[in-house]
Each structure stands twice: as structure tokens, then as C-alpha cells.
Design a protein around this motif. Structure first.
Motif, PDB file in Angstrom:
ATOM      1  N   GLU A 274       0.844  -1.181   0.000  1.00  0.00           N
ATOM      2  CA  GLU A 274       0.000   0.000   0.000  1.00  0.00           C
ATOM      3  C   GLU A 274       0.886   1.239   0.000  1.00  0.00           C
ATOM      4  O   GLU A 274       2.108   1.141   0.097  1.00  0.00           O
ATOM      5  CB  GLU A 274      -0.919  -0.048   1.213  1.00  0.00           C
ATOM      6  CG  GLU A 274      -1.834  -1.251   1.154  1.00  0.00           C
ATOM      7  CD  GLU A 274      -2.826  -1.286   2.301  1.00  0.00           C
ATOM      8  OE1 GLU A 274      -3.944  -0.826   2.109  1.00  0.00           O
ATOM      9  OE2 GLU A 274      -2.462  -1.748   3.390  1.00  0.00           O
ATOM     10  N   SER A 275       0.264   2.417  -0.077  1.00  0.00           N
ATOM     11  CA  SER A 275       1.084   3.618  -0.125  1.00  0.00           C
ATOM     12  C   SER A 275       1.915   3.720   1.155  1.00  0.00           C
ATOM     13  O   SER A 275       1.445   3.410   2.246  1.00  0.00           O
ATOM     14  CB  SER A 275       0.226   4.864  -0.328  1.00  0.00           C
ATOM     15  OG  SER A 275      -0.951   4.776   0.405  1.00  0.00           O
TER      16      SER A 275
ATOM     17  N   LEU B  65      -4.857  -8.431   2.585  1.00  0.00           N
ATOM     18  CA  LEU B  65      -4.759  -7.645   1.355  1.00  0.00           C
ATOM     19  C   LEU B  65      -5.549  -8.328   0.236  1.00  0.00           C
ATOM     20  O   LEU B  65      -6.300  -7.692  -0.496  1.00  0.00           O
ATOM     21  CB  LEU B  65      -3.279  -7.545   0.976  1.00  0.00           C
ATOM     22  CG  LEU B  65      -2.848  -6.424   0.054  1.00  0.00           C
ATOM     23  CD1 LEU B  65      -3.189  -5.076   0.643  1.00  0.00           C
ATOM     24  CD2 LEU B  65      -1.345  -6.512  -0.198  1.00  0.00           C
TER      25      LEU B  65
ATOM     26  N   GLU C 251      -5.337   1.430  10.370  1.00  0.00           N
ATOM     27  CA  GLU C 251      -4.577   1.879   9.219  1.00  0.00           C
ATOM     28  C   GLU C 251      -3.101   1.666   9.490  1.00  0.00           C
ATOM     29  O   GLU C 251      -2.697   1.529  10.632  1.00  0.00           O
ATOM     30  CB  GLU C 251      -4.862   3.361   8.983  1.00  0.00           C
ATOM     31  CG  GLU C 251      -6.340   3.606   8.801  1.00  0.00           C
ATOM     32  CD  GLU C 251      -6.666   5.024   8.422  1.00  0.00           C
ATOM     33  OE1 GLU C 251      -5.766   5.720   7.944  1.00  0.00           O
ATOM     34  OE2 GLU C 251      -7.812   5.418   8.615  1.00  0.00           O
ATOM     35  N   PRO C 252      -2.288   1.632   8.416  1.00  0.00           N
ATOM     36  CA  PRO C 252      -0.858   1.431   8.635  1.00  0.00           C
ATOM     37  C   PRO C 252      -0.295   2.523   9.551  1.00  0.00           C
ATOM     38  O   PRO C 252      -0.625   3.691   9.382  1.00  0.00           O
ATOM     39  CB  PRO C 252      -0.270   1.563   7.228  1.00  0.00           C
ATOM     40  CG  PRO C 252      -1.392   1.371   6.300  1.00  0.00           C
ATOM     41  CD  PRO C 252      -2.635   1.769   7.002  1.00  0.00           C
TER      42      PRO C 252
END
Lengths: 338, 337
Positions: free
Chosen positions: A65-66, A269, A292-293
Motif C-alpha cells: 500500500e502507499s 490484502l 490503518e498502517p
């Protein structure tokens, strides 16, 4: 070379049985300083100790992911930015030791296609100039430059009418074709493709992906394919690596990773991607993760995924799991496998 | 339209153009569809197909140089009580826009004013719609809506400025703002394009829960076929300003009829299965200043023939399955438009 690192290199070399690696990456690190008023306040550990190899003439897909560090890895491998630590071998040679002529020679063999074709092409140059530029940079003379460029344009599905036009006259998909032609200009062996289709519509994306596969087969190219789109990675890659907060959590043959994901993050994911099949989409069981990350400025201790992991154990918060071979050539960094 | 459909929004023969320096962009040409109360209706298509413009037209949010040229948008707050949005005066329209029909737009960073807290956004919205007497009262209510949008730690977050929140949290803030007016219809325009896939899954789950919990009608605008498959009851596939096919989600995926729908589905990758060769659609989307004559897909269509220079009507080819393609002229059970 110390005994320890030569053993590490040996294990990276043999990461995927039966393959000959073109690129080997060992314990690669890139920390970006975060500056305060006077002193450095800390470091964003964008890439924090990743090791993998890319087999010759194959594609390694890099997903995440970003903020997972996938783009940074791509740039480090080409030495577009300098690593904080670790080593990178290209065709057996440590490219971090290269400079001057040696580095230039390496750059002829390794090229990149960027994500945004609206920013990667100089608006004041014609297609001919853009595609011919790498030859100029490397001082390579060809007999008939125009013919040389034209051949490349045909390769990517453009033609002579496009030769002296400017980038603004092209659509996103066509611009990406120009960028691919430029990357091919020096007959490279290795290409980093950094989200080459994320700005394109699906119908055009399919054209570009097929084109990339075609030129890979034709020129025997090795690809590092960076993407956040798991479907695209599945289509393109022989092997794939999943990154989370600067670490590789899982790596292996892409069919195996998709069909039999080992790491909880990979599972999450995979179950988060929407499946274009209403029957499957509505009946499959999904592993959804909370939250969230976390910030890469201050990543969690131990396994970086542990605060979001549904299988969290005490050990996960204390010690970082190494990559463990769960089946032949398929590795996952999770304490569940021990 | 499905048999037991209780219409909540009806779009009839909508035409929208944009008057630019380069020429008149015919963005929407003859779009008609009906959204039933309580369903999730999807508008799907690629960049420039007009899906966003259509969604904005539902509350007349088209701004200059754009103009609604023709057509009607009818809103039914209650069954059998039509309101013609296209002819409503601005004051009346304001009550519906954001009140009964609320939006979640693509980019949550653009939807939030960086100078105001999340709580203020919600309070201001409620105040503007007369649901609270003061901003302060709205601020207290805001926590409740943030909670509904599953914002982590809502008591603290209500005081946060947009820059202090991640993309996913911002979108939850936007959703909370939209919910605060207790809308009947929620128009979500690419609500997860700006967030990562794990966050997308969370937001979609939230939208599903809100839809059943609050009795909402959801209109989802997306380019992602996966989301369509997951979320929608009925789908309209758009191409170059027109609806080319409409039907129940299963019909569209299991037996797509229009050559464009088929090509689009072939170009989409299903990550759960290995695809050896992806089919692509040759060419690019047309320039809508000078759109192709007749069927706008015909220059890219492998089945195009002489008749395609004439605009195909919408052929009804099965229970609630419509396709605008001449190939189905003979087997059609009915014709519209």
C-alpha cells in the motif's frame, strides 16, 4: 566480505530454486531524515532491511500500500537514490561500488518507466528527441537516428506520424508507450516498471500490460514490476513480494502467493480486493483488518503488522520474525510458521 | 426497471454540454435511468464517460461552462410524490441538495476545508439545513455521526483538522458530514479512489452497513468493476456520455450483451484466477467535441456495420436488462428512446 554476509548472499541467490538471479538485494535500507528546526528529528525508515532476488528474464512483482516503500526499492536498485545500508548485485557485480564509467555502463543495462506519463516526458521535446535522448546521453552513434527511433516506435505501437509531435498531443496510454520506447532505446536487460498503468483506464491498461509482456518475451527482459494493484501484479509477475512498512512480509511464486497466502497481511490484502465476479464477491470469506498502517517514522516494535494482526501473539510485539520458507521458494515473515 | 421498483430518482433523457473554448463538449446525450428506493445503483465507466457529471446533475450541481440542455430529474421523497429537480427554484433545491440527496466525493482532502475541524464541518452542515439551532449544538451532535461512520476515537477526532487525519479517516469524516442531514439518497462518487485497498474494504463495508441500517438508497459511481460486483444491485454501464447497457448486476457480469461491456469485462483482471492473455480494446475513447456519429462505440467495435451510424435505441432483451446496440434489434422484447 565477512562470512556472515556471504552466507546471506548465498541464501538470497537460492531464494527461488531453479532460477538464475540477475539482481540480488541484501539487507537494503533507506532512511530519510526528518528535519526539525536545527537537528534531525528522526528517520522515516522507508525501506528497512529487505533481501530478495530477481530471476533472469522473469518478472518480480512488488506490491504494497502507499508508504510501504515499494517505489523506494525500485529507485534504490537503479541507484537513482543512495541507500543507507545493504548491497545490490546486478549480474554478480556490486553496483553500490560503481562510479563514473562503470556506473554509466550499468545504467545502459537498467532502465525505468515511471508512473505518471504526464510528468516523465519533457513537454518541450518531440517524441523523436525524447526517445533518442538516452543515446545522446550515452554518446552512442547510430547511422540513421530517425530510422532507429521509428523502429522503437513501431515496437510500442506508434508510427511515423507521431515522430515529430509533442507529448501534449498524446493520450495517457500513448504517452506511456513513448516512455516505454525511451526505456527500450538502449537495449537494456532490466527494467523497473513503477506503477506504469495506475493512471490509465482499464481498457488502455490492458493494452500497455500486453505490450510490456510482448517486449519482455522478445528482448528477454527482466522486470521489477511495482504496483498497488494485485490483479495487475498477478497478471504480470512470475514471482511477487508483498511489502508492509518498509519490510517484505511475503515473497514467492505469484501463483503460490495468491492461491496459498501465508502471511496474515497478504491474506488481508487479498481479501480486501474487490473481485469482478458478483457470485464470488458476495460469498467468499474475508479477513478484514482493523485500523490503518502506522507511521513509518515510528514503526511498531517486533513484527510491524502486529497492532493490526488478528493472530497477534505476545512474541510478535517483541521480536521481529525472519523470512521463513513455508514451501519451496515461498517465504513469509510471521511467527505463526514456527 | 425491476417489477417491484418503487422509484426514488428518475432521470429522463438528460443532455448536458460544456461550452469550452475548444468547442461544445457533448458530455451527456440522452441518459435515462431509474433508481429504486433502497437499492444500490451503480454507474460504471472509464474516464470521461460522464458518470460523475450525471451524478452531479441529480441535484443540478453542473456549473458553468456546463449546462443541462434538456431532460428531467425527478425525485420522489415519498412514493407517488414527484418533485421535478430540473425546474425547482434554488431555495427549494438547497433543502434537497445535501439534505435529502447527499454526496460523498472522490477526494476527501478537497471536500474538507483545511481551516476548520471535522466537527465544524458536520455542525455547519446541520446548521445550514436547520437541524440544529447553533454550531455549538451541532458540534455535540457531530460525535454521534462520527461514531456512525466508525471514526476511531470520535470524541478526540471531532476537534481534529483535516491535515491531522489520514485519508481513510478524512473519508469517514466526509461520510459523517453527509449522514448528518439524514439523507434518503447517498451519492458516492468514487469514494475510495484516494485510499488504499484495505481502507477501501473498510469504507465499502461501512457503506453497506449504513445502507441497511439507515434505510439509504445508494448511488455508487465507480470505474472499478470489482466494486460493482461487490456492492451493486443494478448497474448502468456508460460509454462516451451514454448508457450502453443496464441491468441487474448478475446479468451484466454473467451475460454481458453490449460489445463495450464485454470488452470492458475482458480487460478487467480477476486476481483470484490466472489470466494468460488479457483482452484490450483497441483505440481510445472519442473526443466528445466531435463524437462519432450514431453509436459512439462503433469506431472501436469489432461488430460495427452500416447501421451503427444511426444511434441505437435501448433494446429490452430480458427482465430488466437493456442494451443500446443494433445487434439485439431482432431479439428485443421492447424498445426505449
Amino acid at each position: 566480505m565477512s562470512e556472515n554476509s556471504s552466507r546471506a548472499r548465498e541464501s538470497v541467490k537460492r531464494m527461488f530454486p531453479g532460477e538464475q538471479p540477475l539482481v540480488e538485494v541484501l539487507n537494503l535500507k533507506k532512511y530519510f531524515p526528518v528535519r526539525g528546526l536545527i537537528f534531525t528529528r528522526g528517520y522515516v525508515k522507508a525501506v528497512d532491511g529487505v533481501s530478495f532476488s530477481i530471476p533472469k528474464s522473469k518478472t518480480l512483482g512488488l506490491v504494497g500500500e502507499s508508504g510501504s516503500g515499494k517505489t523506494t526499492v525500485g529507485r534504490l536498485i537503479l541507484r537513482l537514490i543512495e541507500p543507507t545500508g545493504g548491497s545490490i548485485y546486478f549480474d554478480g557485480r556490486d553496483i553500490l561500488k560503481l562510479s563514473g564509467r562503470g556506473l554509466k555502463a550499468f545504467r545502459r543495462r537498467a532502465q525505468i518507466v515511471f508512473q505518471d506519463p504526464y510528468m516523465s516526458l519533457n513537454p518541450r521535446m518531440t517524441v523523436f528527441d525524447i526517445v533518442y535522448e538516452p543515446l545522446r546521453v550515452h554518446g552512442i552513434k547510430v547511422e540513421n537516428p530517425q530510422e532507429y527511433v521509428l523502429k522503437l516506435l513501431y515496437q510500442v505501437g506508434l508510427n511515423e506520424t507521431h515522430l515529430f509531435r509533442y507529448p501534449h498531443e498524446f493520450s495517457g496510454g500513448q504517452r506511456q508507450r513513448i516512455a516505454i520506447a525511451r526505456a527500450l532505446a538502449l537495449n537494456p536487460e532490466f527494467m523497473v516498471l513503477d506503477e506504469p498503468t495506475s493512471m490509465l483506464d482499464v481498457s488502455v491498461q490492458a493494452q500497455i500490460l500486453n505490450l510490456l509482456k510482448e517486449i519482455q518475451a522478445k528482448y528477454n527482459l527482466t522486470f521489477l514490476f511495482i504496483s498497488h494493484d494485485l490483479g495487475v501484479v498477478r497478471y504480470m509477475s512470475d514471482y511477487m513480494a508483498v511489502m508492509y512498512l518498509g519490510k517484505i512480509v511475503e515473497i514467492g511464486p505469484s501463483d503460490k502467493v495468491f492461491e496459498n497466502p501465508a502471511h496474515p497481511y497478504t491474506k488481508a490484502l487479498l481479501s480486501a480486493i474487490p473481485i469482478p465476479d458478483p457470485e464470488v464477491a458476495r460469498t467468499r470469506s474475508r479477513l478484514t483488518i482493523k485500523g490503518e498502517p502506522p507511521s513509518p517514522l515510528n514503526p511498531p516494535r517486533g513484527c510491524r503488522f502486529h497492532p493490526r494482526c488478528p493472530f497477534y501473539m505476545e512474541k510478535c510485539g517483541l521480536e521481529e520474525p525472519p523470512l521463513i520458507e513455508v514451501e519451496k521458494g515461498h517465504w513469509s515473515a510471521c511467527w505463526l510458521h514456527v | 426497471m425491476p417489477e417491484n421498483c418503487d422509484p426514488i430518482i428518475e432521470v429522463r433523457d438528460l443532455y448536458i454540454s460544456f461550452y469550452t473554448y475548444a468547442g461544445v463538449v457533448k458530455a451527456i446525450e440522452g441518459v435515462s435511468f431509474t433508481v429504486c428506493r433502497g437499492e444500490t445503483y451503480c454507474l460504471v465507466g472509464e474516464t470521461g464517460c460522464g458518470k460523475s457529471v450525471t451524478s452531479k446533475a441529480l441535484t443540478r450541481l453542473i456549473q458553468a461552462p456546463g449546462r443541462i440542455e434538456k431532460g428531467r430529474v425527478i425525485y420522489y421523497p415519498k412514493p407517488g410524490h414527484p418533485i421535478d429537480i430540473t425546474s425547482l427554484d434554488e431555495g427549494e433545491l438547497r433543502k434537497i441538495r445535501g439534505g435529502e440527496i447527499a454526496y460523498i466525493i472522490q477526494d476527501p482532502s478537497a471536500a474538507l476545508d483545511p481551516l476548520y475541524t471535522i466537527g465544524f464541518h458536520i455542525a455547519e452542515t446541520m446548521n445550514a439545513h436547520g437541524l440544529v439551532r447553533s454550531i455549538r449544538e451541532g458540534f455535540r451532535e457531530a460525535v454521534k455521526y462520527l461514531n456512525k461512520a466508525l471514526m476511531p476515537d470520535p470524541e478526540e477526532r471531532v476537534k481534529s483538522y483535516p491535515h491531522e487525519l489520514s485519508g481513510g479517516m478524512k473519508q469517514r469524516g466526509v461520510i459523517a458530514t453527509s449522514l448528518s442531514t439524514k439523507p434518503k439518497v447517498l451519492v458516492a462518487d468514487e469514494p475510495t479512489t484516494a485510499v488504499d485497498v484495505t481502507i477501501q474494504a473498510q469504507i465499502m463495508k461501512l457503506l453497506k452497513e449504513l445502507k441497511s441500517g439507515e434505510g439509504l438508497t445508494l448511488i455508487l459511481i465507480t470505474h472499478n468493476m470489482g466494486l460493482v460486483a461487490e456492492m451493486c444491485d443494478r448497474v448502468a454501464v456508460m460509454y462516451a456520455g451514454r448508457i450502453v447497457e443496464e441491468g441487474a448486476v448478475l446479468d451484466i457480469f454473467k451475460s454481458p450483451k453490449h460489445p463495450y461491456t464485454r470488452a470492458l469485462l475482458n480487460a478487467v483482471i480477476n486476481p483470484l484466477v490466472r489470466t494468460s492473455k488479457l483482452e484490450s480494446i483497441p483505440g481510445t475513447v472519442p473526443d466528445l467535441i466531435r463524437p462519432p456519429r450514431g453509436c459512439r462505440f462503433h469506431p472501436r467495435c469489432p461488430f460495427s456495420s452500416e447501421i451503427c451510424l444511426e444511434r441505437p435505441p435501448s433494446f429490452l432483451i430480458g427482465q430488466d436488462h437493456k442494451v443500446a446496440c443494433w445487434l439485439y434489434k431482432d431479439e428485443a422484447q421492447g424498445v426505449e428512446g
